[in-house]
Design a protein around this motif. Structure first.
Motif, PDB file in Angstrom:
ATOM      1  N   ALA A 273       3.642  18.273   2.288  1.00 36.50           N
ATOM      2  CA  ALA A 273       4.802  18.113   3.174  1.00 36.50           C
ATOM      3  C   ALA A 273       4.544  17.023   4.202  1.00 36.50           C
ATOM      4  N   GLY A 274       3.344  17.048   4.792  1.00 33.22           N
ATOM      5  CA  GLY A 274       3.002  16.043   5.800  1.00 33.22           C
ATOM      6  C   GLY A 274       2.961  14.652   5.210  1.00 33.22           C
ATOM      7  N   ALA A 275       2.410  14.538   3.998  1.00 36.55           N
ATOM      8  CA  ALA A 275       2.333  13.235   3.349  1.00 36.55           C
ATOM      9  C   ALA A 275       3.732  12.705   3.050  1.00 36.55           C
ATOM     10  N   ALA A 276       4.626  13.606   2.633  1.00 36.45           N
ATOM     11  CA  ALA A 276       5.997  13.179   2.331  1.00 36.45           C
ATOM     12  C   ALA A 276       6.699  12.692   3.598  1.00 36.45           C
ATOM     13  N   LEU A 277       6.541  13.443   4.688  1.00 38.16           N
ATOM     14  CA  LEU A 277       7.121  13.034   5.969  1.00 38.16           C
ATOM     15  C   LEU A 277       6.566  11.691   6.412  1.00 38.16           C
ATOM     16  N   CYS A 278       5.264  11.561   6.288  1.00 38.44           N
ATOM     17  CA  CYS A 278       4.551  10.355   6.689  1.00 38.44           C
ATOM     18  C   CYS A 278       5.060   9.160   5.884  1.00 38.44           C
ATOM     19  N   TRP A 279       5.184   9.354   4.579  1.00 36.07           N
ATOM     20  CA  TRP A 279       5.644   8.275   3.702  1.00 36.07           C
ATOM     21  C   TRP A 279       7.065   7.869   4.048  1.00 36.07           C
ATOM     22  N   ALA A 280       7.913   8.894   4.251  1.00 36.85           N
ATOM     23  CA  ALA A 280       9.324   8.613   4.564  1.00 36.85           C
ATOM     24  C   ALA A 280       9.442   7.854   5.880  1.00 36.85           C
ATOM     25  N   ARG A 281       8.662   8.287   6.872  1.00 34.32           N
ATOM     26  CA  ARG A 281       8.707   7.609   8.165  1.00 34.32           C
ATOM     27  C   ARG A 281       8.216   6.165   8.041  1.00 34.32           C
ATOM     28  N   ALA A 282       7.158   5.977   7.252  1.00 38.02           N
ATOM     29  CA  ALA A 282       6.608   4.626   7.071  1.00 38.02           C
ATOM     30  C   ALA A 282       7.613   3.726   6.350  1.00 38.02           C
ATOM     31  N   LEU A 283       8.322   4.309   5.384  1.00 37.83           N
ATOM     32  CA  LEU A 283       9.286   3.523   4.606  1.00 37.83           C
ATOM     33  C   LEU A 283      10.393   2.973   5.505  1.00 37.83           C
ATOM     34  N   GLY A 284      10.775   3.744   6.513  1.00 35.90           N
ATOM     35  CA  GLY A 284      11.864   3.314   7.381  1.00 35.90           C
ATOM     36  C   GLY A 284      11.397   2.560   8.609  1.00 35.90           C
ATOM     37  N   GLU A 285      10.089   2.329   8.731  1.00 34.84           N
ATOM     38  CA  GLU A 285       9.540   1.752   9.959  1.00 34.84           C
ATOM     39  C   GLU A 285      10.066   0.337  10.200  1.00 34.84           C
ATOM     40  N   PHE A 286      10.522   0.113  11.433  1.00 34.64           N
ATOM     41  CA  PHE A 286      11.037  -1.214  11.766  1.00 34.64           C
ATOM     42  C   PHE A 286      10.329  -1.824  12.989  1.00 34.64           C
ATOM     43  N   GLY A 287      10.432  -1.137  14.121  1.00 31.37           N
ATOM     44  CA  GLY A 287      10.039  -1.739  15.393  1.00 31.37           C
ATOM     45  C   GLY A 287       8.588  -2.161  15.482  1.00 31.37           C
ATOM     46  N   ALA A 288       7.685  -1.252  15.133  1.00 35.56           N
ATOM     47  CA  ALA A 288       6.258  -1.585  15.234  1.00 35.56           C
ATOM     48  C   ALA A 288       5.891  -2.671  14.227  1.00 35.56           C
ATOM     49  N   THR A 289       6.504  -2.592  13.040  1.00 32.41           N
ATOM     50  CA  THR A 289       6.191  -3.569  11.998  1.00 32.41           C
ATOM     51  C   THR A 289       6.576  -4.972  12.441  1.00 32.41           C
ATOM     52  N   VAL A 290       7.805  -5.123  12.927  1.00 35.97           N
ATOM     53  CA  VAL A 290       8.263  -6.470  13.256  1.00 35.97           C
ATOM     54  C   VAL A 290       7.503  -6.997  14.476  1.00 35.97           C
ATOM     55  N   THR A 291       7.138  -6.115  15.398  1.00 37.10           N
ATOM     56  CA  THR A 291       6.434  -6.574  16.595  1.00 37.10           C
ATOM     57  C   THR A 291       4.984  -6.926  16.296  1.00 37.10           C
ATOM     58  N   PHE A 292       4.366  -6.158  15.421  1.00 40.67           N
ATOM     59  CA  PHE A 292       2.953  -6.403  15.152  1.00 40.67           C
ATOM     60  C   PHE A 292       2.734  -7.374  13.982  1.00 40.67           C
ATOM     61  N   ALA A 293       3.473  -7.177  12.907  1.00 40.53           N
ATOM     62  CA  ALA A 293       3.182  -7.932  11.686  1.00 40.53           C
ATOM     63  C   ALA A 293       4.102  -9.128  11.479  1.00 40.53           C
ATOM     64  N   GLY A 294       5.210  -9.178  12.252  1.00 37.88           N
ATOM     65  CA  GLY A 294       6.137 -10.277  12.061  1.00 37.88           C
ATOM     66  C   GLY A 294       7.043 -10.044  10.871  1.00 37.88           C
ATOM     67  N   ASN A 295       7.710 -11.090  10.443  1.00 38.91           N
ATOM     68  CA  ASN A 295       8.706 -10.963   9.387  1.00 38.91           C
ATOM     69  C   ASN A 295       8.677 -12.214   8.523  1.00 38.91           C
ATOM     70  N   LEU A 296       8.225 -12.071   7.283  1.00 33.58           N
ATOM     71  CA  LEU A 296       8.251 -13.195   6.356  1.00 33.58           C
ATOM     72  C   LEU A 296       8.460 -12.634   4.956  1.00 33.58           C
ATOM     73  N   GLN A 297       9.485 -13.167   4.290  1.00 34.74           N
ATOM     74  CA  GLN A 297       9.806 -12.651   2.960  1.00 34.74           C
ATOM     75  C   GLN A 297       8.595 -12.746   2.031  1.00 34.74           C
ATOM     76  N   GLY A 298       8.319 -11.656   1.323  1.00 35.75           N
ATOM     77  CA  GLY A 298       7.218 -11.637   0.362  1.00 35.75           C
ATOM     78  C   GLY A 298       5.867 -11.341   0.994  1.00 35.75           C
ATOM     79  N   ARG A 299       5.764 -11.497   2.318  1.00 37.95           N
ATOM     80  CA  ARG A 299       4.479 -11.233   2.959  1.00 37.95           C
ATOM     81  C   ARG A 299       4.537 -10.020   3.889  1.00 37.95           C
ATOM     82  N   THR A 300       5.502 -10.021   4.804  1.00 41.45           N
ATOM     83  CA  THR A 300       5.592  -8.901   5.755  1.00 41.45           C
ATOM     84  C   THR A 300       7.001  -8.326   5.877  1.00 41.45           C
ATOM     85  N   GLN A 301       7.960  -8.891   5.142  1.00 42.69           N
ATOM     86  CA  GLN A 301       9.337  -8.414   5.314  1.00 42.69           C
ATOM     87  C   GLN A 301       9.601  -7.163   4.478  1.00 42.69           C
ATOM     88  N   THR A 302       9.604  -6.001   5.159  1.00 44.42           N
ATOM     89  CA  THR A 302       9.901  -4.743   4.473  1.00 44.42           C
ATOM     90  C   THR A 302      11.416  -4.525   4.439  1.00 44.42           C
TER      91      THR A 302
END
Lengths: 272, 240
Positions: free
Chosen positions: A203-232
């Motif tokens: 259950a925890g892994a599923a929640l964790c995965w789902a939350r990670a799949l929808g992650e926006f703010g931390a990703t764009v602030t830390f990893a940036g945004n580039l198609q094919g490299r960091t654009q989720t």
């Protein structure tokens, strides 16, 4: 969550007829509140162009990156998060309640702030990142590793909290009995604790995965945004919203379908 | 006693008048600091009128207005976003009130020794641009193409503030932002001027959303008038 689950005969959740009638309308409100916005999204979807929209490289790149990074983040969370949950549930040490609060901090922190904090810690001018960069030239942001780090930071608490409460609801006397029979600590953890808490881990892994799949703010602030490299997917949706709303809706539908495809079977099998 | 009565009258008229005493201003993110000052000055000149401020990317604001958000005034960072709203009959006729130019932003100290746009082709640097979907990304690319530089950015940020955060933290060696952003950024960021021949001048249009009332019209006039213009100049904006 109660320390011990008591089961009364016949008190099975499946027999809905025995639920107090008064709960039904409240449950319906909760369900509708989730379902109506999704329906509104579906109703706005550009169905005629859907296939061409979702097979564009920008979508397939983002989808691949999202699934890979969310899955790796979940794996990392399992490897280090389950032991952390075990320590929080079973070990006694001073300051434990403080550590428990620290663990859920990423859940309450605005993700953008979390991303900035990651940048200040693991960026090439960061607290830890600078030494790593000087020694090896390795830069965590602007790479898939940065996306995975951001996903893990934000999503791992969901796993830790779920597994910890799962551990607390498991009868510790099984472990004590095994210990009196001479089982080693590692054996007890592997043969008694883990199997008992397996549903909570899934259950925890599923929640964790789902939350990670929808992650926006931390990703764009830390990893940036580039198609094919960091654009989720969430980043692609956000940018598509700026220029092409129909494409953004199509992308969101893909995200919904993919997460349902993973979560529905899990939910049936494990999260009873 | 008189004060209480007056306060009650103001409160009552504020309730009864609906949004008559509030001007709701939707402005591009790059206008944040300037429009905060302008709104404060306007409120000072027009006692009893409050200015509600909503700052976001121009295209996000366009979407909000199209979805019926309660805006009275829209100030956009580019003409095309405003034109979409004109085409949708959502705003009155727009007027330019300011201009902006692009600049190279580098972290204080410029340890990567960035000199001009040519450096954006260096593969040893970490380079950031705004995403092409937002105006600062569109203009950044136009500047690079005017300089005939083939840049390979390491990130395409969803808005200019996100780009500045990473430059300010030293995580990127250079990026292309608005001149006004460098003015607002403070000590963590240095500007490298882009020569006029390679630069683009962007116009900021302002328009009334829906039917204008007197406060709304007064606010637009204030922005275009001498006091509003002086504030815009302080923040690095050029004359329209």
């Amino acid at each position: 969550m109660s320390a011990r689950r008591t089961r009364r005969p016949g008190g099975n959740a499946a027999s809905g007829a025995r639920l107090p009638v008064v709960l039904w309308p409240f449950a319906a409100v909760a369900l509708l509140f989730v379902v109506v916005p999704v329906l509104a999204l579906v109703q706005r979807a550009p169905w005629s162009d859907l296939t061409s929209l979702v097979t564009e490289p920008i979508v397939t790149d983002a989808l691949r990156l999202s699934i890979v990074s969310a899955s790796v983040a979940t794996l990392v969370s399992l490897v280090v998060g389950v032991p952390l949950a075990w320590v929080l549930a079973r070990a006694t040490f001073t300051g434990r309640s403080f550590v428990r609060a620290l663990v859920i901090l990423p859940m309450v922190l605005p993700p953008v702030v979390g991303g900035a904090a990651l940048l200040f810690a693991f960026g090439r001018r960061g607290l830890v990142g600078e030494a790593v960069y000087d020694q090896t030239g390795f830069v965590l942001p602007f790479s898939i590793w940065g996306v995975i780090a951001a996903n893990t930071f934000v999503a791992m608490p969901f796993l830790v909290v779920t597994v910890e409460s799962g551990l607390r609801s498991v009868d510790a006397r099984y472990e004590e009995a095994a210990a009196t029979l001479g089982a080693s600590r590692w054996m007890i953890f592997r043969r008694i604790t883990l199997p008992n808490v397996a549903p909570a881990i899934v259950a925890g892994a599923a929640l964790c995965w789902a939350r990670a799949l929808g992650e926006f703010g931390a990703t764009v602030t830390f990893a940036g945004n580039l198609q094919g490299r960091t654009q989720t997917m969430p980043l692609a949706v956000f940018l598509a919203l700026e220029s092409n709303r129909e494409a953004a809706i199509a992308l969101s539908l893909v995200l919904i379908v993919v997460s349902l495809a993973v979560l529905v079977p899990l939910r049936d099998r494990w999260l009873r | 006693m008189v004060v209480i009565a007056a306060a009650a009258t103001v409160a009552l008229s504020a309730c009864g008048g609906g949004d008559a005493d509030t001007v709701s201003v939707f402005a591009a993110a790059s206008l944040t600091d300037a429009f905060d000052d302008i709104a404060d000055a306007f409120e000072e000149e027009h006692p009893g009128v409050l200015v509600d401020r909503n700052f976001a990317g121009s295209s996000s604001l366009r979407e909000q207005i199209l979805q019926g958000a309660p805006a009275d005034v829209f100030a956009s960072a580019n003409r095309s976003t405003m034109d979409d709203l004109v085409a949708a009959d959502a705003v009155g006729s727009p007027e330019d009130f300011a201009t902006n130019r692009m600049a190279i932003a580098v972290p204080a100290g410029n340890s990567a020794e960035v000199r001009d746009l040519e450096d954006f082709a260096r593969s040893d640097l970490l380079i950031g641009l705004c995403a092409v979907e937002v105006p600062c990304g569109e203009f950044g690319r136009r500047v690079l193409s005017l300089a005939s530089v083939d840049a390979a950015p390491d990130t395409e940020e969803p808005d200019v503030r996100a780009l500045l955060t990473k430059i300010d933290a030293g995580e990127l060696d250079a990026g292309i932002v608005y001149v006004t952003d460098v003015v607002a950024a403070g000590d963590g960021i240095e500007e490298i001027t882009i020569p006029d021949l390679q630069n683009v001048v962007t116009s900021y249009p302002i328009a009334v959303v829906g039917a204008p009332d007197s406060d709304t019209a007064a606010f637009v006039d204030f922005v275009r008038g001498s006091r509003g213009q002086a504030i815009l100049r302080d923040h690095g904006f050029g004359a329209p």
